[in-house]
Design a protein around this motif. Structure first.
Motif, short mmCIF file in Angstrom:
data_model
loop_
_atom_site.label_atom_id
_atom_site.label_comp_id
_atom_site.label_asym_id
_atom_site.label_seq_id
_atom_site.Cartn_x
_atom_site.Cartn_y
_atom_site.Cartn_z
N ASN A 59 8.67 21.86 50.30
CA ASN A 59 8.11 21.10 49.19
C ASN A 59 9.20 20.25 48.56
O ASN A 59 10.30 20.15 49.09
CB ASN A 59 7.44 22.03 48.17
N GLY A 60 8.88 19.63 47.42
CA GLY A 60 9.88 18.80 46.75
C GLY A 60 9.91 17.37 47.23
O GLY A 60 10.97 16.71 47.19
N PHE A 61 8.77 16.84 47.67
CA PHE A 61 8.69 15.45 48.13
C PHE A 61 7.82 14.64 47.17
O PHE A 61 7.06 15.19 46.37
CB PHE A 61 8.06 15.37 49.53
N LEU A 62 7.93 13.32 47.30
CA LEU A 62 7.01 12.42 46.61
C LEU A 62 6.61 11.31 47.58
O LEU A 62 7.30 11.05 48.57
CB LEU A 62 7.61 11.85 45.33
N GLU B 98 17.52 1.00 48.95
CA GLU B 98 18.95 1.07 49.26
C GLU B 98 19.78 0.60 48.07
O GLU B 98 20.79 1.22 47.73
CB GLU B 98 19.26 0.21 50.48
N ASP B 99 19.35 -0.49 47.43
CA ASP B 99 20.08 -1.01 46.27
C ASP B 99 20.17 0.05 45.16
O ASP B 99 21.17 0.13 44.45
CB ASP B 99 19.38 -2.25 45.71
N GLU B 100 19.10 0.84 45.03
CA GLU B 100 19.06 1.85 43.97
C GLU B 100 19.58 3.21 44.46
O GLU B 100 19.42 4.22 43.77
CB GLU B 100 17.63 2.00 43.44
N GLU B 101 20.18 3.22 45.66
CA GLU B 101 20.79 4.42 46.25
C GLU B 101 19.78 5.56 46.41
O GLU B 101 20.03 6.71 46.05
CB GLU B 101 22.00 4.88 45.40
N VAL B 102 18.63 5.20 46.96
CA VAL B 102 17.57 6.17 47.24
C VAL B 102 17.37 6.22 48.75
O VAL B 102 17.08 5.20 49.38
CB VAL B 102 16.24 5.76 46.56
N SER B 103 17.54 7.39 49.34
CA SER B 103 17.29 7.53 50.78
C SER B 103 15.86 8.01 50.99
O SER B 103 15.31 8.74 50.17
CB SER B 103 18.27 8.51 51.44
N PHE B 104 15.24 7.59 52.10
CA PHE B 104 13.86 7.98 52.36
C PHE B 104 13.79 8.83 53.62
O PHE B 104 14.69 8.84 54.44
CB PHE B 104 12.97 6.73 52.48
N GLU B 105 12.67 9.54 53.76
CA GLU B 105 12.49 10.47 54.87
C GLU B 105 11.57 9.90 55.96
O GLU B 105 11.86 9.99 57.14
CB GLU B 105 11.90 11.79 54.36
N ARG C 86 12.53 12.55 49.06
CA ARG C 86 12.81 13.81 48.36
C ARG C 86 12.79 13.54 46.85
O ARG C 86 13.38 12.54 46.39
CB ARG C 86 14.19 14.34 48.76
N GLU C 87 12.14 14.40 46.10
CA GLU C 87 11.97 14.14 44.66
C GLU C 87 13.29 13.97 43.93
O GLU C 87 13.40 13.15 43.02
CB GLU C 87 11.16 15.27 44.02
N HIS C 88 14.32 14.73 44.33
CA HIS C 88 15.59 14.62 43.61
C HIS C 88 16.25 13.26 43.84
O HIS C 88 17.13 12.87 43.07
CB HIS C 88 16.54 15.75 44.04
N GLN C 89 15.83 12.54 44.89
CA GLN C 89 16.39 11.22 45.15
C GLN C 89 15.88 10.17 44.16
O GLN C 89 16.51 9.14 43.98
CB GLN C 89 16.04 10.77 46.58
N LEU C 90 14.73 10.43 43.55
CA LEU C 90 14.12 9.44 42.67
C LEU C 90 13.73 10.09 41.34
O LEU C 90 12.55 10.35 41.08
CB LEU C 90 12.88 8.83 43.34
#
Length: 449
Positions: free
Chosen positions: A305-308, A332-339, A353-357
């Motif tokens: 769990n822990g996704f958005l 990428e500009d906001e330093e958010v990696s995606f799955e 991942r929720e902690h990324q955003l």
């Protein structure tokens, strides 16, 4: 030669270290040992690495965290005392901790990584000292001495290829070698850690560099299970897996192995065996490059769990050249990696991942998408969970998707997303977190009962 890695639970106490010493010396080919930081001794306990991170963060903002500092020292002092080792070992451990704290106070950018590494380093010093104490010629080998060179990415180091040639030279040494996991050094001799759980990565790197016949990874379970035993009672044990299957399972919530750890061993085709420190005679789970054809193509059900879900919709999106690239560029500009990023003709979902955003960054990302991409709709769904069916050759087997969707229907859980792409190894389903347990249990009954 075998390379053996012991996880945090295997070095959590003096009793556990005595146990792994017996395992090491019971097989003369177990000549190179990689260790984690002391883990939990019981369910409410705190891992030493977590205490070191708490301490480091406090020091970084100018706060003395005497409680965390004393807890760390007490853990190491207790292990050393109970093993009957010389206090000089404790002095070595304490010196490295104090030196790292001083570096953080001096605003040395590598100070926090240096402090985080003290758990593994302390374990290696203690295990090597205890093996010597028991009469076995043993040397502590720092990753710098071993030649583990990494890129300068604190908290996410990647190994450099030249490390493997350096490591191969360790074959010339005849004594048992104990190497702390979790960190390496840049060419400029800066200490850098891997991501959390990175001792598995060190073990795999060392096994690949030494061209070991086997990489044994000792943990606290007899084998890998086909599903999370916290969700299903007495699940089936897996005696063998391929590298690709294990990587998919590790990525999607199997906590037995770090999801990046198998790559060095995979490239050298070194078999990996997951075994139990508390039951070393159990055969464990073998992870190999290839397996013969199986009767059942689904070998595991992973979940986390822990996704958005970042959902974007725009009419005629498919005709707009570069839309996907520009959307991902904003992340990428906001330093958010995606799955994952499944898409349709007029819409696209990005699984993150929720902690990324975090909430404060969410507003910035949404506003940029509206302003720069002129979309019809953008929304974020939190509290998402991912469930992954894993098995070699699944997409060549008729009826897998049908059986899976039927299982979700029986569980009364709505599927929010399906993603398989061209993968032959996995099929992923997105659901609301509240439906995770019921869906996994229904899938287990469908594919394994």
């Amino acid at each position: 030669m075998k390379v053996v890695k012991f996880g945090g639970s295997s070095v959590a106490s003096a009793g556990q270290i005595d146990k792994i010493t017996k395992i090491i010396v019971s097989d003369a080919s177990r000549r190179v040992i990689v260790v984690s930081a002391p883990g939990k001794r019981f369910s409410e306990d705190v891992k030493v690495t977590d205490l070191l991170i708490q301490l480091g963060e406090s020091v970084r903002i100018g706060v003395d965290n005497e409680k965390a500092y004393q807890q760390i020292l007490d853990r190491f002092e207790g292990i050393i005392r109970d093993l009957g080792l010389d206090q000089k070992v404790l002095e070595q451990v304490v010196k490295k901790i104090n030196d790292s704290i001083f570096r953080i106070k001096q605003q040395d950018p590598s100070g926090l990584d240096a402090l985080k590494s003290c758990g593994e380093d302390g374990s290696a010093l203690i295990v090597s000292a205890y093996l010597n104490h028991e009469g076995y010629a043993t040397s502590y080998v720092n990753p710098k001495e071993a030649g583990i060179l990494v890129q300068d990415q604190p908290g996410g180091a990647l190994v450099l290829d030249e490390s493997f040639d350096h490591l191969y030279q360790l074959r010339k040494r005849e004594e048992i070698l104990v190497i702390p996991g979790f960190f390496g050094f840049t060419k400029e001799e800066k200490l850098v850690t891997f991501s959390r759980g990175g001792s598995d990565i060190t073990g795999s790197i060392v096994a690949a560099g030494l061209k070991a016949e086997l990489y044994e990874n000792f943990t606290d379970v007899d084998s890998v299970y086909c599903v999370n035993p916290m969700l299903v009672d007495n699940p089936r044990q897996l005696t063998s897996l391929t590298y690709r299957e294990m990587r998919e399972l590790s990525y999607a919530g199997f906590s037995v192995f770090h999801d990046e750890a198998l790559i060095p061993a995979f490239k050298q085709k070194i078999p990996v065996c997951i075994k139990n420190t508390n039951n070393p005679s159990a055969p464990g789970t073998m992870i190999v490059a290839d397996l013969p054809e199986r009767e059942h193509h689904v070998v595991g059900i992973a979940s986390d769990n822990g996704f958005l879900n970042l959902y974007v919709s725009k009419y005629l999106m498919n005709r707009e050249i570069g839309f996907g690239r520009r959307l991902l560029q904003i992340l990428e500009d906001e330093e958010v990696s995606f799955e994952h990023a499944p898409s349709g003709i007029d819409d696209m979902s990005v699984i993150i991942r929720e902690h990324q955003l975090p909430k404060q960054k969410e507003e910035i990302v949404i506003q940029r998408i509206k302003d720069e991409l002129q979309v019809d709709m953008v929304l974020i769904e939190r509290e998402m969970a991912m469930i992954m069916l894993v098995g070699e050759g699944m997409n060549q087997t008729v009826g897998i998707a049908s059986s899976a969707t039927s299982a979700f229907h029986k569980a009364g859980v709505n599927i929010e997303m399906i993603n398989q792409g061209s993968s032959e190894v996995s099929m992923m389903f997105g659901v609301k977190t509240e439906g995770l347990a019921a869906a996994v249990q229904s899938l287990y009954r469908t594919f394994f009962d």
